[in-house]
Design a protein around this motif. Structure first.
Motif, short mmCIF file in Angstrom:
data_model
loop_
_atom_site.label_atom_id
_atom_site.label_comp_id
_atom_site.label_asym_id
_atom_site.label_seq_id
_atom_site.Cartn_x
_atom_site.Cartn_y
_atom_site.Cartn_z
N ILE A 76 -106.49 -97.10 -67.55
CA ILE A 76 -105.24 -97.24 -68.30
C ILE A 76 -104.61 -95.87 -68.57
N THR A 77 -105.44 -94.90 -68.96
CA THR A 77 -104.93 -93.56 -69.27
C THR A 77 -104.37 -92.88 -68.04
N GLY A 78 -105.16 -92.89 -66.96
CA GLY A 78 -104.72 -92.21 -65.74
C GLY A 78 -103.50 -92.85 -65.12
N PHE A 79 -103.47 -94.18 -65.08
CA PHE A 79 -102.32 -94.86 -64.49
C PHE A 79 -101.07 -94.69 -65.36
N THR A 80 -101.25 -94.61 -66.68
CA THR A 80 -100.12 -94.35 -67.57
C THR A 80 -99.57 -92.96 -67.33
N LEU A 81 -100.46 -91.98 -67.14
CA LEU A 81 -100.02 -90.62 -66.82
C LEU A 81 -99.16 -90.60 -65.56
N LEU A 82 -99.58 -91.34 -64.55
CA LEU A 82 -98.84 -91.38 -63.30
C LEU A 82 -97.54 -92.18 -63.43
N GLY A 83 -97.47 -93.04 -64.45
CA GLY A 83 -96.27 -93.83 -64.66
C GLY A 83 -96.39 -95.26 -64.19
N PHE A 84 -97.57 -95.68 -63.69
CA PHE A 84 -97.73 -97.04 -63.21
C PHE A 84 -97.55 -98.02 -64.36
N PRO A 85 -96.84 -99.11 -64.17
CA PRO A 85 -96.59 -100.07 -65.26
C PRO A 85 -97.87 -100.72 -65.76
N PRO A 86 -97.96 -100.99 -67.05
CA PRO A 86 -99.17 -101.62 -67.63
C PRO A 86 -99.53 -102.94 -66.97
N GLU A 87 -98.52 -103.70 -66.56
CA GLU A 87 -98.81 -105.01 -65.98
C GLU A 87 -99.47 -104.90 -64.60
N ASP A 88 -99.45 -103.71 -64.00
CA ASP A 88 -100.07 -103.52 -62.68
C ASP A 88 -101.52 -103.04 -62.77
N VAL A 89 -101.98 -102.68 -63.96
CA VAL A 89 -103.27 -102.01 -64.10
C VAL A 89 -104.43 -102.86 -63.56
N GLU A 90 -104.47 -104.15 -63.90
CA GLU A 90 -105.59 -104.98 -63.45
C GLU A 90 -105.66 -105.04 -61.93
N GLN A 91 -104.52 -105.17 -61.27
CA GLN A 91 -104.51 -105.20 -59.81
C GLN A 91 -104.96 -103.86 -59.24
N LEU A 92 -104.47 -102.77 -59.82
CA LEU A 92 -104.85 -101.44 -59.34
C LEU A 92 -106.35 -101.20 -59.51
N LYS A 93 -106.91 -101.64 -60.62
CA LYS A 93 -108.35 -101.48 -60.84
C LYS A 93 -109.14 -102.23 -59.77
N GLN A 136 -91.10 -94.36 -54.06
CA GLN A 136 -89.70 -94.63 -53.75
C GLN A 136 -88.95 -95.13 -54.98
N SER A 137 -89.62 -95.93 -55.81
CA SER A 137 -88.97 -96.44 -57.01
C SER A 137 -88.62 -95.33 -57.99
N ARG A 138 -89.43 -94.27 -58.01
CA ARG A 138 -89.15 -93.16 -58.91
C ARG A 138 -88.05 -92.25 -58.36
N ILE A 139 -87.80 -92.30 -57.06
CA ILE A 139 -86.63 -91.63 -56.52
C ILE A 139 -85.37 -92.34 -57.02
N ASP A 140 -85.41 -93.66 -56.99
CA ASP A 140 -84.25 -94.46 -57.40
C ASP A 140 -84.07 -94.47 -58.92
N ASP A 141 -85.20 -94.36 -59.66
CA ASP A 141 -85.13 -94.48 -61.12
C ASP A 141 -86.16 -93.54 -61.75
N PRO A 142 -85.88 -92.23 -61.81
CA PRO A 142 -86.85 -91.27 -62.36
C PRO A 142 -87.10 -91.50 -63.84
N ILE A 176 -92.00 -85.98 -57.59
CA ILE A 176 -90.88 -86.39 -56.73
C ILE A 176 -89.83 -85.29 -56.63
N LYS A 177 -89.61 -84.55 -57.71
CA LYS A 177 -88.60 -83.48 -57.69
C LYS A 177 -88.88 -82.47 -56.57
N HIS A 178 -90.16 -82.20 -56.31
CA HIS A 178 -90.51 -81.24 -55.26
C HIS A 178 -90.27 -81.85 -53.88
N HIS A 179 -90.46 -83.15 -53.75
CA HIS A 179 -90.12 -83.81 -52.49
C HIS A 179 -88.61 -83.75 -52.24
#
Length: 416
Positions: free
Chosen positions: A153-170, A208-214, A223-226
């Motif tokens: 939860i902590t690491g994915f929050t740092l990266l910006g991943f939505p909370p509702e995606d955490v279980e799938q990511l785990k 890609q979503s963070r390019i469209d909506d930082p 993404i800024k460096h990309h």
């Protein structure tokens, strides 16, 4: 003058006897500062001073071998990866200067003290609630309920991943280490490859979503460096960095927490000393990292013929550094095999690496471990390990922690 390198056929890191207790091998492996492992096909460095040298010398020891699979990936698993265009250009752990220097600076800037501090209230609230729930149940698997989800939860929050995606990511992270650091069967390789491919597609789509909506998160900062130089740092580079950071921010911290709680409860007098004096928490964390660290070994590749304690390691050879052995080297640590939360030199462990590749996530891992210990000391000072439980460790040459640790939160608790 260099002597002949000893060859060891009995050094079997992927066998169950080693997986169960690698530390039992320390006296034997430390007899030789360097030896050749016939099983792994690499030179093994065992002692503190030599491991520290290899970690620190980035000219003679390249990071190119870090993520090379121990077992070649089979055709079906490789097809799964190829179909999703999984591609890991060297950026962080598997990169050398100047690229590593550049990308690490970007990650360090994004993983700022401000951002780590911003995570802390959420970590505290989640950990407090979870410990309350476990105490109320009386018995719980502290790995499954606390040590595994909290860093995710902590690491994915740092990266910006939505909370509702955490279980799938785990779920996609399950047993991921065996593909790179283990000796998986063909079917296991395919299963893990499918999870890796799914996670890879996710990181590409998320970037890609963070390019469209930082947003105000680490991914948006990277993404800024990309966007500033898309040819030098592509969108797939961004995805590779996110994929690597998800491992560093999650799986190793889970191991730190589970190993640490296990050792504290197994050494009851140490746990009781910590309960009586919580100011020992910072040094306790360092001793947990030294005594039973989350990463037991790491690899480099020699860029030239190099003499290490009298043995010439030929150019292009893979070098395996035994971090667990270095951290238990009696030449560096007094009574190295003892777990002592008051140990004055505990902080000199090599678990986070050394030099330019020192773990960028170390401050966050320490913060999470501190919060976990504070909550357990306050809410569950009488907790104890359930006796005679069988602990499962995934056989691999790098990361180590039990996948399950059952604890009773009342000493006299009985169960039907």
């Amino acid at each position: 003058m260099s002597g002949e390198c000893p060859v060891r056929h009995d050094f079997q890191m992927l066998e169950q006897s080693f997986v169960k207790d690698p530390y039992a091998t320390c006296p034997a492996v430390q007899e030789s500062p360097v030896f050749w492992s016939s099983d792994l096909g690499c030179y093994v460095v065992t002692r503190y001073d030599d491991v520290q040298r290899v970690l620190s010398d980035h000219e003679l020891f390249s990071n190119a071998a870090t993520n090379v699979p121990v077992t070649p990936i089979n055709e079906e698993a490789q097809r799964v990866l190829d179909e999703s265009e999984v591609w890991f250009r060297p950026n962080l752990t598997n990169a050398d200067a100047p690229r590593h220097t550049m990308v690490r600076r970007w990650v360090a800037d994004a993983m700022s003290p401000r951002r780590i501090r911003a995570l802390e209230p959420g970590v505290r609230a989640w950990a407090s609630t979870k410990v309350d729930e476990m105490v109320a149940k009386g018995r719980a698997d502290i790995y499954a309920e606390l040590c595994f989800p909290l860093p995710a939860i902590t690491g994915f929050t740092l990266l910006g991943f939505p909370p509702e995606d955490v279980e799938q990511l785990k779920s996609w992270c399950d047993r991921r280490v065996v593909l790179t650091y283990g000796r998986a069967t063909g079917a296991e390789q395919v299963e893990v490859a499918e999870n890796v491919a799914a996670f890879w597609r996710y990181t590409n789509e998320f970037a890609q979503s963070r390019i469209d909506d930082p947003r105000d998160d680490l991914t948006s900062d990277i993404i800024k460096h990309h966007l500033a130089d898309p040819e030098e740092f592509s969108l797939r580079d961004v995805s590779a960095v996110l994929f690597g950071l998800s491992i560093a921010a999650h799986e190793t911290t889970t191991n730190l927490m589970t190993n640490g709680v296990r050792q504290l409860l197994a050494h009851r007098e140490q746990w009781e000393a910590l309960v009586a004096d919580p100011t020992l928490i910072p040094n306790t964390i360092e001793e947990c990292l030294r005594f039973d660290g989350p990463v037991i070994a790491w690899r480099r590749r020699a860029t030239a013929d190099v003499d290490v304690s009298g043995t010439v390691i030929p150019k292009d050879s893979v070098v395996l550094m035994l971090l667990y052995s270095a951290n238990h080297d009696p030449r560096r640590f007094d009574d190295a095999g003892s777990f002592d939360i008051r140990r004055p030199e505990a902080r000199y462990h090599l678990t986070f690496g050394k030099g330019t590749h020192f773990c960028a996530g170390a401050p966050m891992a320490r913060m999470e471990m501190k919060i976990l210990l504070e909550n357990l000391i306050e809410k569950a000072p009488g907790m104890r390990l359930v006796e005679d439980q069988a602990l499962e460790f995934i056989p691999n040459i790098s990361q180590r922690g039990p996948h399950g640790l059952v604890v009773d939160f009342e000493p006299a608790l009985t169960h039907a």
